[in-house]
Design an enzyme around this catalytic site. Structure first.
Site, PDB file in Angstrom:
ATOM      1  N   ALA A  76      18.214   5.924  -1.614  1.00 35.25           N
ATOM      2  CA  ALA A  76      16.686   5.828  -2.031  1.00 35.25           C
ATOM      3  C   ALA A  76      15.907   6.979  -1.485  1.00 35.25           C
ATOM      4  O   ALA A  76      16.070   7.488  -0.523  1.00 35.25           O
ATOM      5  CB  ALA A  76      16.050   4.440  -1.467  1.00 35.25           C
ATOM      6  N   GLY A  87      16.394   7.966  -4.685  1.00 29.09           N
ATOM      7  CA  GLY A  87      17.183   8.015  -6.027  1.00 29.09           C
ATOM      8  C   GLY A  87      17.385   9.498  -6.483  1.00 29.09           C
ATOM      9  O   GLY A  87      17.913   9.472  -7.692  1.00 29.09           O
ATOM     10  N   LYS A 111      21.719  15.672  10.042  1.00 25.44           N
ATOM     11  CA  LYS A 111      20.362  16.020  10.937  1.00 25.44           C
ATOM     12  C   LYS A 111      20.659  16.549  12.014  1.00 25.44           C
ATOM     13  O   LYS A 111      21.386  16.068  13.015  1.00 25.44           O
ATOM     14  CB  LYS A 111      19.551  14.519  10.894  1.00 25.44           C
ATOM     15  CG  LYS A 111      18.171  14.424  11.165  1.00 25.44           C
ATOM     16  CD  LYS A 111      17.699  14.391   9.830  1.00 25.44           C
ATOM     17  CE  LYS A 111      16.087  14.693   9.887  1.00 25.44           C
ATOM     18  NZ  LYS A 111      15.626  15.234   8.521  1.00 25.44           N
TER      19      LYS A 111
HETATM   20  C1  LIG Z   1      16.278  10.990   3.105  1.00 30.86           C
HETATM   21  S1  LIG Z   1      16.503   9.418   2.476  1.00 30.86           S
HETATM   22  C2  LIG Z   1      17.596   9.789   1.001  1.00 30.86           C
HETATM   23  C3  LIG Z   1      17.206  10.528  -0.144  1.00 30.86           C
HETATM   24  C4  LIG Z   1      18.084  10.708  -1.175  1.00 30.86           C
HETATM   25  N1  LIG Z   1      19.243  11.507  -0.991  1.00 30.86           N
HETATM   26  C5  LIG Z   1      17.365  10.989  -2.487  1.00 30.86           C
HETATM   27  O1  LIG Z   1      17.789  12.006  -3.262  1.00 30.86           O
HETATM   28  O2  LIG Z   1      16.331  10.210  -2.861  1.00 30.86           O
HETATM   29  C6  LIG Z   1      17.574   8.781   3.522  1.00 30.86           C
HETATM   30  C7  LIG Z   1      17.973   7.018   3.053  1.00 30.86           C
HETATM   31  O3  LIG Z   1      18.898   6.597   3.966  1.00 30.86           O
HETATM   32  C8  LIG Z   1      18.585   5.258   4.001  1.00 30.86           C
HETATM   33  N2  LIG Z   1      19.317   4.937   5.190  1.00 30.86           N
HETATM   34  C9  LIG Z   1      19.079   4.961   6.402  1.00 30.86           C
HETATM   35  N3  LIG Z   1      20.034   4.363   7.206  1.00 30.86           N
HETATM   36  C10 LIG Z   1      20.890   3.457   6.306  1.00 30.86           C
HETATM   37  C11 LIG Z   1      21.905   2.598   6.347  1.00 30.86           C
HETATM   38  N4  LIG Z   1      22.608   2.383   7.560  1.00 30.86           N
HETATM   39  N5  LIG Z   1      22.558   1.922   5.281  1.00 30.86           N
HETATM   40  C12 LIG Z   1      22.035   2.762   3.962  1.00 30.86           C
HETATM   41  N6  LIG Z   1      21.049   3.359   3.873  1.00 30.86           N
HETATM   42  C13 LIG Z   1      20.610   3.875   4.976  1.00 30.86           C
HETATM   43  C14 LIG Z   1      17.167   4.986   4.164  1.00 30.86           C
HETATM   44  O4  LIG Z   1      16.600   3.996   3.860  1.00 30.86           O
HETATM   45  C15 LIG Z   1      16.634   6.331   3.131  1.00 30.86           C
HETATM   46  O5  LIG Z   1      16.085   5.510   2.021  1.00 30.86           O
END
Ligand SMILES: C[S@@+](CC[C@H](N)C(=O)[O-])C[C@H]1O[C@@H](n2cnc3c(N)ncnc32)[C@H](O)[C@@H]1O
Length: 360
Positions: free
Chosen positions: A230, A232, A316
């Site tokens: 998300a 997305g 990160k």
């Molecule tokens: C930087 S955002 C990703 C952005 C995405 N690559 C985009 O292009 O829109 C990081 C996402 O990792 C999710 N996240 C963090 N820990 C997670 C977990 N244990 N399982 C699934 N998603 C996770 C967060 O909810 C967040 O939406």
């Protein structure tokens, strides 16, 4: 040198003298705040490296104790993580009048052998923040005007040669090189993509840049899992490339994606998800999360990636020892049967780097 000392080193300004026979001079660029690590990469290659800061924490003037060609070869072969761009300096003039300095740089470029009829030349002009009032693009227009007499064809892409110019408040530096010799053929390695209407996140640029930098063709894959998907951006790019995508995130995906017949959306924490073996040939993960936990999570889901499949993962850089952290993460992934092909801080990475790996 410890990483703490490295950061202090980044503050030091040395005077870089003109290169002598068997030495070479380069302008080296890294992402903001990562110049010290780019410098450390050079130090590991060449031993002592003399440098001065041209633009705070990102652009360095570096003198190396080998010839230009030799330096380019060694740097390209070493595939640096933090060093984003290099441009050779073959002409250097001190002064404060930008117009005069630019005219001198133009004479140097005109006098070079590459400015012949039909030769495609990209002019790449950059400046430090304290250099004059004009923008880099204004300076580039001036330079192009000064070079009008030449018969070369000025291009922005697919150049035969790049003429690089860097202006500071007290000097100008210029050099001519082949695009493949600069680590990146973008000016300063700053890869610019046009923001599309309705683009879901800036994060999309990271995956676009990874595709280009690692020489991948995302449309050649069949089925991808996007962990931490998300809102997305990455998922939307994979769908555009024609893949079936399983997107996992407890947070909401953008509604515009949900109608795609190729999308499976699992709205859960990735630790609660189980796959069938070898379901995917591409795994991507862009969670802004502790690297240790990210490695655990990705490793736990690797059975879903078929042997020979590709993984693209952002790490990160949470604390102040990125070199040690990257080494640790790579070692952990290699224990999980992921062979690292490249590790790179992309232009669109902020406090992170991107790994390109293949499962064996
Ligand atoms: C930087 S955002 C990703 C952005 C995405 N690559 C985009 O292009 O829109 C990081 C996402 O990792 C999710 N996240 C963090 N820990 C997670 C977990 N244990 N399982 C699934 N998603 C996770 C967060 O909810 C967040 O939406």
């Amino acid at each position: 040198m410890s990483e703490h000392e490295l950061e202090q080193e980044n503050q030091n300004i040395e005077e870089v003298q003109e290169p002598e026979q068997g030495e070479s001079l380069f302008i080296c660029t890294a992402n903001r705040d990562f110049a010290a690590y780019a410098q450390e990469e050079l130090r590991r290659l060449f031993g002592s490296v003399k440098s001065s800061v041209l633009s705070d924490r990102e652009v360095l003037l570096v003198k190396l104790n080998v010839s230009e060609q030799n330096a380019i070869q060694q740097i390209s072969d070493s595939r640096p993580i933090f060093l984003r761009h290099i441009q050779p300096v073959q002409f250097e003039r001190e002064g404060e009048n930008a117009g005069e300095l630019l005219a001198e740089a133009a004479s140097f470029i005109l006098s070079s052998k590459v400015m012949g009829a039909g030769v495609k030349v990209a002019l790449q002009v950059r400046k430090s923040a304290d250099a004059g009032e004009e923008s880099s693009s204004q300076l580039k227009e001036w330079l192009e005007e000064l070079l009008r007499a030449s018969e070369a064809e000025f291009v922005t892409a697919s150049a035969d040669w790049i003429a690089s110019v860097y202006l500071t408040d007290s000097a100008i530096y210029a050099g001519i090189s082949r695009p493949e010799d600069n680590l990146s053929d973008w000016s300063g390695g700053a890869v610019r993509f046009r923001r599309e209407e309705g683009q879901l996140s800036r994060a999309k640029f990271k995956l676009l840049e990874a595709e280009r930098e690692f020489g991948l063709d995302l449309s050649a894959y069949r089925s991808a899992v996007d962990i931490g998907a998300a809102p997305g951006g990455w998922t939307s790019l994979l769908l555009e490339r024609g893949l079936k995508v399983t997107a996992i995130d407890p947070a909401k995906l953008h509604p515009s994606l949900l109608k795609s017949p190729n999308l499976t959306y699992i709205r859960k924490n990735a630790s609660e998800v189980k796959f069938k073996d070898n379901e995917f040939d591409l795994l991507v993960c862009d969670m802004s999360w502790s690297p240790k936990l990210m490695v655990q999570l990705v490793s736990g889901l690797l059975h879903g990636l078929s042997p020979g499949g590709t993984a693209i993962v952002t790490i990160k850089l949470m604390h102040k020892k990125p070199m040690a952290l990257i080494k640790e993460v790579i070692a952990s992934f290699e224990n999980s049967r992921l062979q690292v092909q490249r590790a790179k801080q992309l232009f669109h990475n902020r406090e992170e780097i991107t790994l390109y790996m293949i499962k064996y």
